[in-house]
Write an enzyme that holds these catalytic residues in place. Structure first.
Site, PDB file in Angstrom:
ATOM      1  N   ARG A 130      -1.764  -0.611  -8.214  1.00  0.00           N
ATOM      2  CA  ARG A 130      -3.146  -0.326  -8.164  1.00  0.00           C
ATOM      3  C   ARG A 130      -3.392   1.218  -7.974  1.00  0.00           C
ATOM      4  NH1 ARG A 130      -3.989  -0.958  -2.034  1.00  0.00           N
ATOM      5  NH2 ARG A 130      -4.460  -3.416  -2.511  1.00  0.00           N
ATOM      6  N   ASP A 151       0.861  -1.115   0.116  1.00  0.00           N
ATOM      7  CA  ASP A 151      -0.162  -0.092   0.074  1.00  0.00           C
ATOM      8  C   ASP A 151       1.049   1.156  -0.135  1.00  0.00           C
ATOM      9  OD1 ASP A 151      -2.252  -1.509   0.014  1.00  0.00           O
ATOM     10  OD2 ASP A 151      -2.720  -1.270   2.188  1.00  0.00           O
TER      11      ASP A 151
HETATM   12  P1  FDA Z   1     -14.417   9.226  -4.290  1.00  0.00           P
HETATM   13  O1  FDA Z   1     -13.872   9.516  -2.846  1.00  0.00           O
HETATM   14  O2  FDA Z   1     -14.723  10.392  -5.302  1.00  0.00           O
HETATM   15  O3  FDA Z   1     -15.896   8.656  -4.125  1.00  0.00           O
HETATM   16  C1  FDA Z   1     -16.658   8.055  -5.254  1.00  0.00           C
HETATM   17  C2  FDA Z   1     -17.747   7.601  -4.582  1.00  0.00           C
HETATM   18  O4  FDA Z   1     -17.450   6.214  -3.984  1.00  0.00           O
HETATM   19  C3  FDA Z   1     -18.551   8.366  -3.349  1.00  0.00           C
HETATM   20  O5  FDA Z   1     -19.609   9.335  -4.033  1.00  0.00           O
HETATM   21  C4  FDA Z   1     -19.403   7.273  -2.592  1.00  0.00           C
HETATM   22  O6  FDA Z   1     -20.497   6.814  -3.256  1.00  0.00           O
HETATM   23  C5  FDA Z   1     -18.358   6.278  -2.617  1.00  0.00           C
HETATM   24  N1  FDA Z   1     -17.533   6.297  -1.339  1.00  0.00           N
HETATM   25  C6  FDA Z   1     -16.115   6.827  -1.468  1.00  0.00           C
HETATM   26  N2  FDA Z   1     -15.623   6.685  -0.365  1.00  0.00           N
HETATM   27  C7  FDA Z   1     -16.562   6.057   0.469  1.00  0.00           C
HETATM   28  C8  FDA Z   1     -16.599   5.752   2.186  1.00  0.00           C
HETATM   29  N3  FDA Z   1     -15.782   6.004   2.840  1.00  0.00           N
HETATM   30  N4  FDA Z   1     -18.104   5.387   2.596  1.00  0.00           N
HETATM   31  C9  FDA Z   1     -18.920   5.255   1.762  1.00  0.00           C
HETATM   32  N5  FDA Z   1     -18.829   5.410   0.536  1.00  0.00           N
HETATM   33  C10 FDA Z   1     -17.657   6.061  -0.155  1.00  0.00           C
HETATM   34  N6  FDA Z   1      -5.376   5.151  -0.641  1.00  0.00           N
HETATM   35  C11 FDA Z   1      -4.096   5.465  -0.396  1.00  0.00           C
HETATM   36  O7  FDA Z   1      -3.717   6.544  -0.342  1.00  0.00           O
HETATM   37  N7  FDA Z   1      -3.127   4.502  -0.304  1.00  0.00           N
HETATM   38  C12 FDA Z   1      -3.575   3.097  -0.435  1.00  0.00           C
HETATM   39  O8  FDA Z   1      -2.742   2.101  -0.658  1.00  0.00           O
HETATM   40  C13 FDA Z   1      -4.861   2.954  -0.805  1.00  0.00           C
HETATM   41  N8  FDA Z   1      -5.614   1.739  -1.141  1.00  0.00           N
HETATM   42  C14 FDA Z   1      -6.775   1.546  -1.527  1.00  0.00           C
HETATM   43  C15 FDA Z   1      -7.259   0.247  -1.934  1.00  0.00           C
HETATM   44  C16 FDA Z   1      -8.689   0.076  -2.340  1.00  0.00           C
HETATM   45  C17 FDA Z   1      -8.912  -1.216  -2.773  1.00  0.00           C
HETATM   46  C18 FDA Z   1      -9.354   1.289  -2.512  1.00  0.00           C
HETATM   47  C19 FDA Z   1     -10.618   0.950  -3.080  1.00  0.00           C
HETATM   48  C20 FDA Z   1      -8.897   2.471  -1.979  1.00  0.00           C
HETATM   49  C21 FDA Z   1      -7.652   2.439  -1.603  1.00  0.00           C
HETATM   50  N9  FDA Z   1      -7.068   3.831  -1.148  1.00  0.00           N
HETATM   51  C22 FDA Z   1      -5.731   3.944  -0.907  1.00  0.00           C
HETATM   52  C23 FDA Z   1      -8.184   4.941  -0.751  1.00  0.00           C
HETATM   53  C24 FDA Z   1      -8.264   5.840  -1.949  1.00  0.00           C
HETATM   54  O9  FDA Z   1      -7.087   6.527  -2.052  1.00  0.00           O
HETATM   55  C25 FDA Z   1      -9.400   6.904  -1.652  1.00  0.00           C
HETATM   56  O10 FDA Z   1      -9.319   7.357  -0.607  1.00  0.00           O
HETATM   57  C26 FDA Z   1     -10.712   5.997  -1.607  1.00  0.00           C
HETATM   58  O11 FDA Z   1     -10.976   5.103  -2.457  1.00  0.00           O
HETATM   59  C27 FDA Z   1     -11.792   7.168  -1.702  1.00  0.00           C
HETATM   60  O12 FDA Z   1     -11.881   7.525  -3.042  1.00  0.00           O
HETATM   61  P2  FDA Z   1     -12.809   7.028  -4.218  1.00  0.00           P
HETATM   62  O13 FDA Z   1     -11.804   6.577  -5.386  1.00  0.00           O
HETATM   63  O14 FDA Z   1     -13.505   5.684  -3.882  1.00  0.00           O
HETATM   64  O15 FDA Z   1     -13.586   8.225  -4.780  1.00  0.00           O
END
Ligand code: FDA
Length: 297
Positions: free
Chosen positions: A161, A111
């Site tokens: 990723r 990560d």
């Molecule tokens: P965004 O925040 O724009 O959200 C899009 C939509 O997703 C929202 O409108 C909502 O519907 C849903 N959503 C997002 N977060 C939610 C929550 N907490 N609860 C409910 N609904 C939610 N970061 C990092 O810095 N280092 C890492 O190693 C990782 N590893 C990682 C693995 C995996 C499998 C995922 C999915 C994410 C990570 N992340 C991460 C976290 C990533 O950087 C990010 O903070 C989160 O995924 C939230 O961003 P989204 O891409 O989902 O988009």
């Protein structure tokens, strides 16, 4: 009392506190068609003993994944296994994890943490792959540097990723506007897709070994853009792995599974759930609001 409410609410996002909790949840997810990456929770470890204990837990986790014959690989954080104590401490612990991953034929995803350790993390990744090459990394689209990092990683076809990024970073090194972070996510993912040299890896053991590009996001708009890109590229669907966090957007998880894309659920477990839980609350005001309402109920 408030702590108990918090831990009950955290169970929405984690499997539980023990390896058994994690294995049971992986089995349930596998039965529904999902692959999993398991994360033993912990970060910013500042004692040698804690770093060693975390390392041994990850080693046991790899053993249990093999003996339970489940479809799961493992995600780790370098600060959990000694990075704060120096690179040598971290490497000594990482070797134990890499040797066990080799012995159990599994994949390790490192990560990405905050930008104070990005250089060290990438350096240790390159070193780790000289010992065991089934190791991948995470790249954050909010950082300006990510485009160059990806160019270097793609030369060696190191599995990435792509995520937006979860830490608070200075505007000097990162995009501040969400629309810029989102646009960069798509652009960088496109760069990776156009650099894919072979899809050999995905044929080897899809349940454990991810393709060169995995996207870790719940952003429906972004996922659709990249899914369309793959569908129009002639590449098979298994060359794009969609990863989502356990307990978030289950509707999207099953939608893209039905569309034939590999979906991997990031499944944390362990007692050190607090920082992970706080990041999930911070990402979505609705989560925080729901949690606060329950505190005062
Ligand atoms: P965004 O925040 O724009 O959200 C899009 C939509 O997703 C929202 O409108 C909502 O519907 C849903 N959503 C997002 N977060 C939610 C929550 N907490 N609860 C409910 N609904 C939610 N970061 C990092 O810095 N280092 C890492 O190693 C990782 N590893 C990682 C693995 C995996 C499998 C995922 C999915 C994410 C990570 N992340 C991460 C976290 C990533 O950087 C990010 O903070 C989160 O995924 C939230 O961003 P989204 O891409 O989902 O988009």
């Amino acid at each position: 009392m408030k702590w108990r409410i918090a831990s009950n609410f955290a169970l929405r996002f984690i499997a539980g506190e023990t390896i058994d909790d994690a294995i049971d949840t992986v089995l349930r997810l596998n039965n529904n068609g999902y692959y999993v990456t398991v994360d033993f929770l912990g970060e910013q470890t500042i004692s040698e003993t804690d770093a060693q204990n975390s390392t041994m837990e990850i080693v046991r986790l790899l053993e249990r994944i093999q003996s339970s014959q489940i479809e799961a690989n493992v995600s780790i954080k370098l600060s959990q296994i000694g990075l704060m104590l120096g690179e040598e401490s971290c490497k000594q612990n990482l070797i134990k994890i890499l040797n066990k991953a080799n012995e159990t034929n599994n994949f390790i995803r490192i990560d990405m943490e905050d930008s104070s350790v990005t250089d060290q993390t990438l350096k240790i990744l390159v070193w780790a792959r000289t010992i065991y090459d089934r190791v991948g990394i995470v790249i954050q689209s909010y950082l300006y540097r990510s485009e160059e990092d990806i160019e270097e990683l793609m030369e060696k076809q190191i599995p990435i990723r792509m995520v937006k990024g979860a830490y608070k970073e200075s505007h000097k090194i990162s995009f501040k506007n969400k629309s810029d972070v989102d646009a960069n996510f798509v652009r960088l993912s496109q760069n990776i897709i156009s650099s894919i040299k072979s899809i050999h890896d995905v044929d080897r053991d899809e349940g454990k070994f991810p393709p060169v590009l995995a996207i870790g996001t719940h952003d429906e708009k972004i996922i659709k853009i990249l899914v369309n890109l793959i569908n129009n590229s002639g590449l098979p669907k298994k060359s794009l792995e969609i990863q989502m966090l356990y307990g978030i957007r289950n509707d999207l998880q099953s939608h893209f599974l039905k569309e034939g894309f590999p979906i991997r659920i990031y499944l944390p477990y362990g007692t050190h759930w607090y920082p992970y839980f706080m990041r999930r609350l911070a990402e979505r005001p609705a989560n925080l609001w729901f949690f606060v309402k329950n505190l005062f109920r």
